[in-house]
Structures are given as C-alpha cells and as structure tokens.
Enzyme design. Structure first.
Site, PDB file in Angstrom:
ATOM      1  N   GLY A   1       2.667   0.828   3.370  1.00 29.83           N
ATOM      2  CA  GLY A   1       2.884  -0.573   3.778  1.00 29.83           C
ATOM      3  C   GLY A   1       2.310  -0.859   5.152  1.00 29.83           C
ATOM      4  O   GLY A   1       2.257  -2.020   5.577  1.00 29.83           O
ATOM      5  N   ILE A   2       1.877   0.178   5.846  1.00 26.68           N
ATOM      6  CA  ILE A   2       1.443   0.011   7.239  1.00 26.68           C
ATOM      7  C   ILE A   2       0.052  -0.623   7.303  1.00 26.68           C
ATOM      8  O   ILE A   2      -0.155  -1.662   7.951  1.00 26.68           O
ATOM      9  CB  ILE A   2       1.462   1.363   7.981  1.00 26.68           C
ATOM     10  CG1 ILE A   2       2.891   1.905   8.065  1.00 26.68           C
ATOM     11  CG2 ILE A   2       0.867   1.208   9.381  1.00 26.68           C
ATOM     12  CD1 ILE A   2       2.992   3.347   8.568  1.00 26.68           C
ATOM     13  N   GLY A   3      -0.915   0.007   6.642  1.00 21.30           N
ATOM     14  CA  GLY A   3      -2.294  -0.467   6.767  1.00 21.30           C
ATOM     15  C   GLY A   3      -2.463  -1.887   6.258  1.00 21.30           C
ATOM     16  O   GLY A   3      -3.123  -2.717   6.912  1.00 21.30           O
TER      17      GLY A   3
ATOM     18  N   CYS B   1       0.880  -1.180   0.000  1.00 24.99           N
ATOM     19  CA  CYS B   1       0.000   0.000   0.000  1.00 24.99           C
ATOM     20  C   CYS B   1       0.911   1.221   0.000  1.00 24.99           C
ATOM     21  O   CYS B   1       2.119   1.102  -0.226  1.00 24.99           O
ATOM     22  CB  CYS B   1      -1.009  -0.030   1.154  1.00 24.99           C
ATOM     23  SG  CYS B   1      -0.344   0.155   2.812  1.00 24.99           S
TER      24      CYS B   1
ATOM     25  N   ARG C   1      17.144 -20.489  18.130  1.00 25.83           N
ATOM     26  CA  ARG C   1      16.533 -19.629  19.148  1.00 25.83           C
ATOM     27  C   ARG C   1      15.391 -18.801  18.558  1.00 25.83           C
ATOM     28  O   ARG C   1      14.451 -18.420  19.260  1.00 25.83           O
ATOM     29  CB  ARG C   1      17.573 -18.723  19.799  1.00 25.83           C
ATOM     30  CG  ARG C   1      18.146 -17.655  18.892  1.00 25.83           C
ATOM     31  CD  ARG C   1      19.308 -16.928  19.545  1.00 25.83           C
ATOM     32  NE  ARG C   1      19.755 -15.782  18.776  1.00 25.83           N
ATOM     33  CZ  ARG C   1      20.534 -15.860  17.686  1.00 25.83           C
ATOM     34  NH1 ARG C   1      20.909 -17.048  17.236  1.00 25.83           N
ATOM     35  NH2 ARG C   1      20.920 -14.770  17.061  1.00 25.83           N
TER      36      ARG C   1
ATOM     37  N   HIS D   1      15.120 -14.119  11.003  1.00 23.36           N
ATOM     38  CA  HIS D   1      14.786 -14.084  12.426  1.00 23.36           C
ATOM     39  C   HIS D   1      13.301 -14.255  12.717  1.00 23.36           C
ATOM     40  O   HIS D   1      12.936 -14.748  13.782  1.00 23.36           O
ATOM     41  CB  HIS D   1      15.235 -12.754  13.047  1.00 23.36           C
ATOM     42  CG  HIS D   1      16.718 -12.625  13.148  1.00 23.36           C
ATOM     43  ND1 HIS D   1      17.336 -11.641  13.896  1.00 23.36           N
ATOM     44  CD2 HIS D   1      17.723 -13.352  12.599  1.00 23.36           C
ATOM     45  CE1 HIS D   1      18.642 -11.767  13.799  1.00 23.36           C
ATOM     46  NE2 HIS D   1      18.912 -12.794  13.007  1.00 23.36           N
TER      47      HIS D   1
HETATM   48  C1  RB5 Z   1      -4.136   5.287   0.847  1.00 22.88           C
HETATM   49  O1  RB5 Z   1      -4.251   6.649   0.621  1.00 22.88           O
HETATM   50  C2  RB5 Z   1      -3.176   5.031   2.002  1.00 22.88           C
HETATM   51  O2  RB5 Z   1      -3.755   5.405   3.204  1.00 22.88           O
HETATM   52  C3  RB5 Z   1      -2.773   3.572   2.043  1.00 22.88           C
HETATM   53  O3  RB5 Z   1      -2.176   3.221   0.825  1.00 22.88           O
HETATM   54  C4  RB5 Z   1      -1.789   3.159   3.116  1.00 22.88           C
HETATM   55  O4  RB5 Z   1      -0.690   3.999   3.162  1.00 22.88           O
HETATM   56  C5  RB5 Z   1      -2.367   2.900   4.443  1.00 22.88           C
HETATM   57  O5  RB5 Z   1      -1.715   2.487   5.392  1.00 22.88           O
END
Ligand code: RB5
Length: 146
Positions: free
Chosen positions: A71-73, A68, A135, A101
């Site tokens: 990359g977080i959402g 995305c 480990r 890891h």
């Molecule tokens: C979309 O605008 C954006 O929020 C999405 O791609 C991403 O970054 C969310 O975590």
C-alpha cells in the site's frame, strides 16, 4: 439517480484484492471505475497510483481505492496529484479516522499486509464515515501546497 463513482486500481500485488473489493463497493452503492491492472502479471505500482490520482484530480471519480503489496508505493504515487489525500489504512479504525480527521479521498491498502476481511472492514468504514470538518478542516486546508 446516478451513483457516485469510485475509481479502483492495483498493481499485481493488489490485483486479487481489487477484484474482490469491487463487489463490496457495488454493494455500498457506488459505480466502480476499474483502472487496472487486469491480471496478476508484474507491473509497476506508480502507473496505477498515477491513474487513481489523475481520476480524482480530473473529477472522473470522487473517491478511490488503491492497492499494492504494501500500500506504500501506490499511495505515494497517488499523493503526487492535486487534491488527492490517499491514506494508507490497515483496518476499519484507521480507515474511519482517515475520513473523520483527514478527509481522505483515496483509501490505500496493502494486500500483502492485511487480509481480505480486514480490507473489507476498511472499505466499509471508509465509505460510511463523513469528514468531521471544524478544526480538522483548517488542518486539511494546510496540506495542499499553494
Ligand atoms: C511489488 O512487488 C511491490 O513492491 C509493490 O506491490 C508495493 O508493495 C510497493 O510499494
């Protein structure tokens, strides 16, 4: 011999990078299961994070690539699924460590954070690095909730 399947999914922020990385995955010897999105129109990243998560949880694919904007959402959504370890990686080193890891099975990338060549490095490192076990196995086992 049939090739291992890698699922790939992205929202609109990652669509273009997804299209480019499919050729890299093919070159690395994988069959690609493209779970969308299929154009640059605005969509909701959780739909695609869940699609990747379900594909891994149902053993439709062994690995995934989720993209995305940040990359977080998409990684948060993918990680809601059993046995999914989605790692948000920013380069080849973080991708390599996520395999060595953490036994990560989904590589998450932020298409608005890193460029395509860095993403290619991450894909290459992720898919050519084995889990070290030992480990790290004990620690990875502790991630999954009972
Ligand atoms: C979309 O605008 C954006 O929020 C999405 O791609 C991403 O970054 C969310 O975590």
């Amino acid at each position: 011999m049939s090739r291992e399947i890698v699922a790939i999914a992205a929202d609109h922020g990652g669509y273009e990078m997804k299209e480019l990385l499919k050729a890299d995955l093919d070159g690395l010897g994988f069959d690609v299961l493209d779970l969308g999105t299929n154009n640059a129109d605005s969509v909701d990243y959780p739909d695609f994070g869940h699609a990747i998560g379900e594909a891994i949880a149902n053993s439709q694919a062994r690995y995934g690539v989720a993209i995305c904007g940040s990359g977080i959402g998409i990684s948060i959504a993918a990680n809601r699924h059993a046995n999914v370890r989605a790692a948000l990686c920013h380069d080849g080193l973080t991708a390599k460590l996520s395999r060595q890891h953490n036994n990560a099975n989904v590589l998450a990338l932020g298409a608005r954070i890193i460029g395509i060549e860095t993403a290619r490095d991450a894909v290459s490192a992720f898919f050519t690095t084995d889990f070290e076990g030992g480990r790290h196995e004990r620690r990875v086992d502790k991630i999954e909730l009972p």
